[in-house]
Design an enzyme around this catalytic site. Structure first.
Site, PDB file in Angstrom:
ATOM      1  N   LYS A 161      39.585  44.721  49.271  1.00  0.00           N
ATOM      2  CA  LYS A 161      39.861  43.392  48.778  1.00  0.00           C
ATOM      3  C   LYS A 161      38.830  42.467  49.539  1.00  0.00           C
ATOM      4  O   LYS A 161      39.254  42.031  50.718  1.00  0.00           O
ATOM      5  CB  LYS A 161      41.100  42.972  48.625  1.00  0.00           C
ATOM      6  CG  LYS A 161      41.895  43.695  47.694  1.00  0.00           C
ATOM      7  CD  LYS A 161      41.256  43.735  46.288  1.00  0.00           C
ATOM      8  CE  LYS A 161      41.889  44.607  45.378  1.00  0.00           C
ATOM      9  NZ  LYS A 161      41.135  44.826  44.101  1.00  0.00           N
ATOM     10  N   LYS A 209      41.498  49.426  33.065  1.00  0.00           N
ATOM     11  CA  LYS A 209      42.803  49.042  33.475  1.00  0.00           C
ATOM     12  C   LYS A 209      43.463  49.211  31.903  1.00  0.00           C
ATOM     13  O   LYS A 209      42.989  48.447  30.893  1.00  0.00           O
ATOM     14  CB  LYS A 209      43.064  47.694  34.006  1.00  0.00           C
ATOM     15  CG  LYS A 209      42.653  47.821  35.372  1.00  0.00           C
ATOM     16  CD  LYS A 209      42.749  46.208  36.029  1.00  0.00           C
ATOM     17  CE  LYS A 209      42.651  46.176  37.443  1.00  0.00           C
ATOM     18  NZ  LYS A 209      41.479  46.476  37.848  1.00  0.00           N
TER      19      LYS A 209
HETATM   20 MG    MG Z   1      38.780  45.491  40.459  1.00  0.00          MG
END
Ligand code: MG
Length: 367
Positions: free
Chosen positions: A165, A265
């Site tokens: 991240k 997703k």
């Molecule tokens: Mg991503």
């Protein structure tokens, strides 16, 4: 078979690492997930789950999942859950957009189709072509040294694919990427996911500074146009996630050759039905895929496993074991990480059975 009732539970899922942090100082400590049951006159129950990554990641939020099911639910009573096309006609006819609301209902309908057919959902999605599903581990945003230590511990646990991240200060992100890549083997895979956090200028500084390394750059900037401008100026392989939220963005990005990999997703797209459509196109277009969701627990992880196991191995970069990040399990049969891989649970449908005695009363019921 007809849908006779819908039951909805709210479940808190605390993170094992205490918090999950990504671009722009965003973080979550306890995930708020929604479990949905579709009950039928055949005595079968289908299970679905939707867990947004907090309210500021995608245009989705936990209370909105439940509010949307309250809105849609009455229109689904009496429909055959095995007829997914009709179910989608009803859902789209009653509520425009809101794919995250529809995802859990769609997931439960696939679970029911599998149970009715006595087949795993992965078989119905095209066949179990990747029985050993490679997993990636997301490394929460922290100072570079902490992220490297965290990555090392997850590598020791068996993971071989990692997603950092980033999307913060460009200089710190360069240090994060270098510190983490340095402790990986050449065969390990690394993705630096900015989660829309960089301006194009920041992104260009980072990609130029790490261009000697073997890594993927994911979703550097907020808009598609900004991200495309970075893509056109870097030699690093490129992933799009937040910008690919349906068929039209995928087709446009494919024409523009805007990415090498797409992050699929389930709830971003609207569940397994829509994810399958995007997945098939991505495979035909020769793209890599990450198959996952925004977040989730045991039921979401099972749905991810079925979607990933039915994705061709050459296209599947990795899937995610979200139930391995949180401290709470609420269903029997859920797939569990084994080293760096995950396998399908046995049995028909999604293969998971929530332990209702632990969950208490539903927050609401529609019947
Ligand atoms: Mg991503």
């Amino acid at each position: 078979m007809r849908i006779t009732g819908i039951r909805v539970w709210q479940i808190d899922l605390p993170l094992a690492e205490g918090s999950y942090q990504w671009a722009g100082g965003k973080s979550v400590q306890v995930f708020d997930t929604t479990l949905v049951a579709l009950d039928t006159d055949a005595g079968l129950t289908g299970w679905g789950e939707v867990c947004p990554l907090g309210p500021v990641y995608l245009p989705a939020y936990a209370e909105g999942v439940r509010g949307g099911i309250r809105e849609l639910g009455p229109h689904l009573l009496g429909l055959d859950p095995c007829e997914h096309g009709r179910l989608w006609q009803a859902m789209d006819g009653q509520l425009k957009g809101h794919p995250f609301v529809k995802s859990g209902l769609d997931m439960a309908a696939w679970d029911l189709l599998g149970k009715a057919a006595d087949l795993p959902v992965a078989t119905l999605l095209g066949g179990i072509v990747t029985p050993e599903i490679p997993l990636y581990r997301a490394i929460s945003q922290r100072p570079a040294k902490e992220m490297a230590a965290n990555l090392r511990s997850h590598r020791d646990a068996g993971y071989r694919r990692f997603q950092l991240k980033v999307g913060g200060d460009a200089d710190e992100d360069i240090a994060r990427i270098r510190a983490c890549r340095a402790i990986l083997e050449p065969s390990d895979r690394l993705v630096a996911d900015a989660n829309t956090g960089w301006l194009a200028a920041d992104a260009m500084r980072v990609v130029n500074a790490v261009r000697d390394l073997d890594l993927f750059i994911e979703q550097p900037c907020l808009t598609y146009e900004e991200s495309l401008s970075v893509r056109e100026r870097t030699t690093l392989p490129f992933v799009l996630d937040e910008n690919i939220d349906g068929l039209e963005p995928l087709l446009r990005a494919s024409r523009d050759r805007a990415m090498d990999m797409v992050n699929i997703k389930l709830s971003k797209l609207g569940g397994l039905t829509q994810a399958r459509l995007i997945r098939e196109l991505c495979a035909r277009l020769g793209l890599l895929m990450i198959v996952e969701d925004s977040w989730g627990g045991d039921v979401t992880t099972a749905a991810i496993a079925h979607a990933a196991a039915s994705t061709p191995s050459r296209n599947l970069f990795a899937a995610t074991d979200f139930n391995g990040y949180v401290t709470r399990s609420f269903a029997d049969g859920a797939p569990r990480r084994d080293g760096g891989i995950m396998r399908l649970p046995p049995g028909p449908g999604l293969g998971v059975t929530p332990r209702l005695a632990e969950l208490g009363e539903p927050v609401f019921t529609i019947d």
